[in-house]
Design a protein around this motif. Structure first.
Motif, PDB file in Angstrom:
ATOM      1  N   TYR A 100       3.152  19.880  -0.577  1.00  0.00           N
ATOM      2  CA  TYR A 100       1.881  19.927   0.143  1.00  0.00           C
ATOM      3  C   TYR A 100       0.739  19.374  -0.699  1.00  0.00           C
ATOM      4  O   TYR A 100      -0.204  18.784  -0.168  1.00  0.00           O
ATOM      5  N   ASP A 101       0.829  19.536  -2.009  1.00  0.00           N
ATOM      6  CA  ASP A 101      -0.187  18.948  -2.882  1.00  0.00           C
ATOM      7  C   ASP A 101      -0.144  17.428  -2.827  1.00  0.00           C
ATOM      8  O   ASP A 101      -1.190  16.762  -2.880  1.00  0.00           O
ATOM      9  N   LEU A 102       1.048  16.865  -2.721  1.00  0.00           N
ATOM     10  CA  LEU A 102       1.162  15.408  -2.622  1.00  0.00           C
ATOM     11  C   LEU A 102       0.591  14.904  -1.297  1.00  0.00           C
ATOM     12  O   LEU A 102      -0.041  13.843  -1.263  1.00  0.00           O
ATOM     13  N   ASN A 103       0.790  15.665  -0.224  1.00  0.00           N
ATOM     14  CA  ASN A 103       0.210  15.262   1.065  1.00  0.00           C
ATOM     15  C   ASN A 103      -1.316  15.292   1.018  1.00  0.00           C
ATOM     16  O   ASN A 103      -1.990  14.421   1.575  1.00  0.00           O
ATOM     17  N   LYS A 104      -1.868  16.298   0.341  1.00  0.00           N
ATOM     18  CA  LYS A 104      -3.328  16.373   0.202  1.00  0.00           C
ATOM     19  C   LYS A 104      -3.859  15.240  -0.680  1.00  0.00           C
ATOM     20  O   LYS A 104      -4.973  14.754  -0.479  1.00  0.00           O
ATOM     21  N   TYR A 105      -3.049  14.835  -1.634  1.00  0.00           N
ATOM     22  CA  TYR A 105      -3.476  13.774  -2.546  1.00  0.00           C
ATOM     23  C   TYR A 105      -3.619  12.439  -1.824  1.00  0.00           C
ATOM     24  O   TYR A 105      -4.365  11.563  -2.284  1.00  0.00           O
ATOM     25  N   CYS A 106      -2.930  12.259  -0.688  1.00  0.00           N
ATOM     26  CA  CYS A 106      -3.062  11.027   0.087  1.00  0.00           C
ATOM     27  C   CYS A 106      -4.497  10.838   0.582  1.00  0.00           C
ATOM     28  O   CYS A 106      -5.016   9.714   0.611  1.00  0.00           O
ATOM     29  N   ALA A 107      -5.148  11.944   0.982  1.00  0.00           N
ATOM     30  CA  ALA A 107      -6.543  11.855   1.436  1.00  0.00           C
ATOM     31  C   ALA A 107      -7.464  11.480   0.277  1.00  0.00           C
ATOM     32  O   ALA A 107      -8.445  10.739   0.462  1.00  0.00           O
ATOM     33  N   VAL A 108      -7.164  11.954  -0.923  1.00  0.00           N
ATOM     34  CA  VAL A 108      -7.958  11.604  -2.099  1.00  0.00           C
ATOM     35  C   VAL A 108      -7.833  10.115  -2.404  1.00  0.00           C
ATOM     36  O   VAL A 108      -8.822   9.440  -2.720  1.00  0.00           O
ATOM     37  N   LEU A 109      -6.624   9.581  -2.299  1.00  0.00           N
ATOM     38  CA  LEU A 109      -6.420   8.149  -2.528  1.00  0.00           C
ATOM     39  C   LEU A 109      -7.148   7.317  -1.484  1.00  0.00           C
ATOM     40  O   LEU A 109      -7.694   6.250  -1.802  1.00  0.00           O
ATOM     41  N   ALA A 110      -7.179   7.796  -0.234  1.00  0.00           N
ATOM     42  CA  ALA A 110      -7.855   7.055   0.834  1.00  0.00           C
ATOM     43  C   ALA A 110      -9.362   6.978   0.588  1.00  0.00           C
ATOM     44  O   ALA A 110     -10.000   5.966   0.901  1.00  0.00           O
ATOM     45  N   LYS A 111      -9.946   8.036   0.035  1.00  0.00           N
ATOM     46  CA  LYS A 111     -11.375   8.016  -0.253  1.00  0.00           C
ATOM     47  C   LYS A 111     -11.700   7.158  -1.471  1.00  0.00           C
ATOM     48  O   LYS A 111     -12.749   6.532  -1.536  1.00  0.00           O
ATOM     49  N   GLU A 112     -10.783   7.129  -2.413  1.00  0.00           N
ATOM     50  CA  GLU A 112     -11.043   6.412  -3.662  1.00  0.00           C
ATOM     51  C   GLU A 112     -10.778   4.916  -3.558  1.00  0.00           C
ATOM     52  O   GLU A 112     -11.473   4.107  -4.184  1.00  0.00           O
ATOM     53  N   PHE A 113      -9.754   4.524  -2.760  1.00  0.00           N
ATOM     54  CA  PHE A 113      -9.364   3.114  -2.666  1.00  0.00           C
ATOM     55  C   PHE A 113      -9.488   2.672  -1.212  1.00  0.00           C
ATOM     56  O   PHE A 113      -8.811   3.207  -0.337  1.00  0.00           O
ATOM     57  N   PRO A 114     -10.336   1.678  -0.918  1.00  0.00           N
ATOM     58  CA  PRO A 114     -10.527   1.233   0.474  1.00  0.00           C
ATOM     59  C   PRO A 114      -9.258   0.676   1.105  1.00  0.00           C
ATOM     60  O   PRO A 114      -9.018   0.879   2.297  1.00  0.00           O
ATOM     61  N   PHE A 115      -8.422  -0.035   0.324  1.00  0.00           N
ATOM     62  CA  PHE A 115      -7.210  -0.611   0.912  1.00  0.00           C
ATOM     63  C   PHE A 115      -6.213   0.480   1.307  1.00  0.00           C
ATOM     64  O   PHE A 115      -5.414   0.285   2.235  1.00  0.00           O
ATOM     65  N   ALA A 116      -6.252   1.628   0.642  1.00  0.00           N
ATOM     66  CA  ALA A 116      -5.374   2.732   1.019  1.00  0.00           C
ATOM     67  C   ALA A 116      -5.838   3.395   2.314  1.00  0.00           C
ATOM     68  O   ALA A 116      -5.020   3.867   3.111  1.00  0.00           O
ATOM     69  N   SER A 117      -7.150   3.421   2.550  1.00  0.00           N
ATOM     70  CA  SER A 117      -7.660   4.036   3.781  1.00  0.00           C
ATOM     71  C   SER A 117      -7.341   3.192   5.008  1.00  0.00           C
ATOM     72  O   SER A 117      -7.376   3.693   6.138  1.00  0.00           O
ATOM     73  N   GLU A 118      -7.049   1.888   4.802  1.00  0.00           N
ATOM     74  CA  GLU A 118      -6.711   1.032   5.932  1.00  0.00           C
ATOM     75  C   GLU A 118      -5.339   1.366   6.511  1.00  0.00           C
ATOM     76  O   GLU A 118      -5.073   1.087   7.681  1.00  0.00           O
ATOM     77  N   LEU A 119      -4.463   1.951   5.711  1.00  0.00           N
ATOM     78  CA  LEU A 119      -3.138   2.338   6.191  1.00  0.00           C
ATOM     79  C   LEU A 119      -3.236   3.642   6.975  1.00  0.00           C
ATOM     80  O   LEU A 119      -4.036   4.521   6.645  1.00  0.00           O
ATOM     81  N   ASN A 120      -2.415   3.765   8.000  1.00  0.00           N
ATOM     82  CA  ASN A 120      -2.422   4.953   8.833  1.00  0.00           C
ATOM     83  C   ASN A 120      -2.181   6.209   8.003  1.00  0.00           C
ATOM     84  O   ASN A 120      -1.415   6.202   7.033  1.00  0.00           O
ATOM     85  N   THR A 143       0.831  -1.205   0.000  1.00  0.00           N
ATOM     86  CA  THR A 143       0.000   0.000   0.000  1.00  0.00           C
ATOM     87  C   THR A 143       0.867   1.257   0.000  1.00  0.00           C
ATOM     88  O   THR A 143       0.572   2.230  -0.703  1.00  0.00           O
ATOM     89  N   ALA A 144       1.944   1.245   0.791  1.00  0.00           N
ATOM     90  CA  ALA A 144       2.866   2.386   0.797  1.00  0.00           C
ATOM     91  C   ALA A 144       3.503   2.581  -0.578  1.00  0.00           C
ATOM     92  O   ALA A 144       3.675   3.716  -1.043  1.00  0.00           O
ATOM     93  N   GLN A 145       3.831   1.483  -1.243  1.00  0.00           N
ATOM     94  CA  GLN A 145       4.378   1.573  -2.596  1.00  0.00           C
ATOM     95  C   GLN A 145       3.352   2.155  -3.562  1.00  0.00           C
ATOM     96  O   GLN A 145       3.680   2.979  -4.426  1.00  0.00           O
ATOM     97  N   PHE A 146       2.084   1.761  -3.410  1.00  0.00           N
ATOM     98  CA  PHE A 146       1.019   2.287  -4.268  1.00  0.00           C
ATOM     99  C   PHE A 146       0.851   3.794  -4.079  1.00  0.00           C
ATOM    100  O   PHE A 146       0.713   4.543  -5.054  1.00  0.00           O
ATOM    101  N   VAL A 147       0.897   4.262  -2.837  1.00  0.00           N
ATOM    102  CA  VAL A 147       0.743   5.696  -2.571  1.00  0.00           C
ATOM    103  C   VAL A 147       1.904   6.474  -3.182  1.00  0.00           C
ATOM    104  O   VAL A 147       1.713   7.528  -3.803  1.00  0.00           O
ATOM    105  N   ARG A 148       3.122   5.968  -3.012  1.00  0.00           N
ATOM    106  CA  ARG A 148       4.291   6.659  -3.565  1.00  0.00           C
ATOM    107  C   ARG A 148       4.205   6.730  -5.090  1.00  0.00           C
ATOM    108  O   ARG A 148       4.434   7.792  -5.695  1.00  0.00           O
ATOM    109  N   ASN A 149       3.892   5.611  -5.736  1.00  0.00           N
ATOM    110  CA  ASN A 149       3.817   5.608  -7.193  1.00  0.00           C
ATOM    111  C   ASN A 149       2.684   6.490  -7.709  1.00  0.00           C
ATOM    112  O   ASN A 149       2.812   7.122  -8.765  1.00  0.00           O
ATOM    113  N   SER A 150       1.589   6.559  -6.973  1.00  0.00           N
ATOM    114  CA  SER A 150       0.478   7.429  -7.370  1.00  0.00           C
ATOM    115  C   SER A 150       0.896   8.900  -7.299  1.00  0.00           C
ATOM    116  O   SER A 150       0.523   9.706  -8.166  1.00  0.00           O
TER     117      SER A 150
END
Length: 396
Positions: free
Chosen positions: A45-65, A24-31
Motif C-alpha cells: 500500500y505504501d508503494l501505491n501511495k508513492y505513485c501519487a507522489v511521483l505524479a506530483k513530482e514528475f509531469p511525465f508521470a502524471s500523464e500516465l493513467n 513511464t511505467a518502467q520509471f514508476v516500477r524502478n522508483s
C-alpha cells in the motif's frame, strides 16, 4: 482468466506515444524498487501511495493513467514478495533480489484509461500520453463478453509491432466424454515425448531448423555501424526471426497438450527441475529448444479446462527402474534400450513412461485403468502448480 491478443494499427506518432507510456511505467516500477531498497519496511500500500507522489513530482508521470501507475507499483511488489517467499522457503542458490528493469516492453491499464469502440474493433486510450484510437485485428471476438469482465488491458511492444491484450475474468470449462485411458509421458531431446503405450512424438527442433537464418541475421548486425539506422533495422529483422521461433514452440505445445488431455482421463508426467538441467552446457540448447516447461504449463491448463487429472511425479530413477519387476538397472544416457534380468527388453523412454504412469496411479490411489465422470472435481484438485513436488499433491 482468458487473455485475448490483437494486433494494433495506428499512426507512427501513436506508437511513439505507446513507447513513452511503457518508459513511464518502467520509471514508476524502478522508483518503487528504489523506495523499497532505501526503506524495506514499506508494504504494497505504501508503494501505491508513492505513485501519487511521483505524479506530483514528475509531469511525465502524471500523464500516465493513475491505475496504470498502480499496476507498475504492483509489478514492483510482486518481485519483492517473490524474493521474500524464496528467502522463507530457503531455496538453494540465488533468491531473486529485485533488480531495476532496463528493457520494459509492456504497460498495464486496469479498468480506466481506455474505451472500446461500439463494434469492439477499436480501442481508445484516454490518458494524456496521446495514444488515441488504435485499430484492432485478431481472430477473437470480444462481443461475447461484458465490459466489466475485462479486468486489465495491456499494451505489449514486440519486434513486429504493438499488440493489445485483454484479460477477461471467465472460468472456461468444457465437458467431454471420458475415454477411460491413462497415460504417462516421458519427455526427451531425441523424441519430444514417449508415452506409456510406446507411441512417440518427433521433436520439431525449431531453433535448430532456423539457426542458419539466425546466424546470417546476426552477422548482418555485426557488419553495421553501432547506433546507425541500418543496424537498428537489422536488429529488428533478427528479433522477428526469434519471435517466429517462439511462436512455433508455443503453437506446437498448445496443440499437442490439448490433444493429449482430450484423449486421456489421467496424465502423469515428470516434475522436472529444468532450471537445474540446463546447467549442463552440452544439453542446454536442446532442452530449451524442446520447451518442456511450456508443454507442462498447457497440460495443466487443459487439465482444468476439460476436468481431467494431471499429476507431476518424482522423476528419480524412472529411467533406471524396471517397469516389469522393479529392479534398478543402471545405464548411461547413451544406452537407449532397457534390458533387465527378468527378460524385459524395451525402449528406455517407454520404460520410464510406464514407471511414471504407475507412480501417478499410485498417487491417486488407483491401480489399472482409470476413468472419470464428466463433472468430477478431481480435475481441478489434482492438477498441481508448476514446481510442486509429489508429497504436496492431493492424495486419493
Amino acid at each position: 482468466m482468458l487473455v485475448f491478443e490483437f494486433k494494433a494499427y495506428g499512426k507512427p506518432s501513436q506508437f511513439v506515444a505507446v513507447s513513452e507510456a511503457i518508459r513511464t511505467a518502467q520509471f514508476v516500477r524502478n522508483s518503487c524498487i528504489r523506495l523499497w531498497m532505501d526503506n524495506q519496511k514499506v508494504n504494497k500500500y505504501d508503494l501505491n501511495k508513492y505513485c501519487a507522489v511521483l505524479a506530483k513530482e514528475f509531469p511525465f508521470a502524471s500523464e500516465l493513467n493513475s491505475m496504470a501507475r498502480q499496476a507498475s507499483a504492483e509489478r514492483a511488489w510482486s518481485s519483492i514478495s517473490r524474493f521474500y517467499d524464496n528467502c522463507k522457503k530457503g531455496n538453494f542458490g540465488k533468491k531473486g533480489y529485485p533488480q531495476f528493469q532496463k528493457d520494459c516492453r509492456s504497460v498495464d491499464y486496469k479498468t480506466t484509461g481506455w474505451k472500446l469502440g461500439d463494434r469492439r474493433k477499436t480501442i481508445t486510450f484516454t490518458d494524456k500520453k496521446g495514444i488515441g484510437k488504435l485499430k484492432l485485428k485478431g481472430t477473437r471476438d470480444l462481443q461475447f463478453y461484458q465490459i466489466n469482465q475485462i479486468k486489465r488491458v495491456r499494451l505489449v511492444k514486440r519486434a513486429d509491432g504493438v499488440y493489445v491484450q485483454f484479460c477477461i475474468d471467465v472460468d472456461k470449462q468444457e465437458n467431454i466424454e471420458p475415454s477411460g485411458n491413462s497415460i504417462g509421458l516421458d519427455v526427451g531431446v531425441k523424441e519430444y515425448y514417449t508415452d506409456s503405450n510406446g507411441m512417440t512424438v518427433e521433436n520439431p527442433k525449431f531453433l535448430r531448423q532456423g539457426e542458419k537464418v539466425l546466424k546470417s541475421c546476426q552477422r548482418r548486425i555485426s557488419r553495421k555501424v553501432k547506433g546507425s539506422k541500418n543496424r537498428g533495422k537489422a536488429r529488428q529483422i533478427l528479433g522477428k526471426r526469434h519471435l517466429k521461433i517462439s511462436r512455433q514452440r508455443k503453437d506446437h505445445a498448445v496443440k499437442l497438450a490439448r490433444c493429449v488431455v482430450r484423449s486421456n482421463d489421467l496424465i502423469a508426467y515428470e516434475d522436472l527441475r529444468i532450471k537445474n538441467m540446463v546447467k549442463n552446457h552440452c544439453l542446454a540448447k536442446s532442452i530449451n529448444d524442446a520447451s518442456w516447461y511450456q508443454f507442462r504449463i498447457w497440460i495443466e491448463y487443459f487439465g482444468k479446462v476439460f476436468q481431467k487429472v494431471t499429476i507431476a511425479v518424482n522423476p528419480q530413477y524412472t529411467s533406471q527402474e524396471c517397469s516389469s519387476c522393479g529392479e534398478i538397472v543402471k545405464k548411461t544416457l547413451s544406452t537407449r534400450t532397457h534390458v533387465c534380468e527378468c527378460g524385459c527388453v524395451i525402449d528406455r523412454d517407454e520404460n520410464a513412461a510406464r514407471n511414471i504412469l504407475s507412480r501417478g496411479l499410485g498417487t491417486v490411489g488407483h491401480t489399472g485403468t482409470f476413468g472419470l465422470e464428466p463433472r468430477n472435481s478431481l480435475g481441478d484438485e489434482t492438477s498441481t502448480l508448476v514446481g510442486e513436488i509429489l508429497p504436496e499433491q492431493v492424495m486419493s
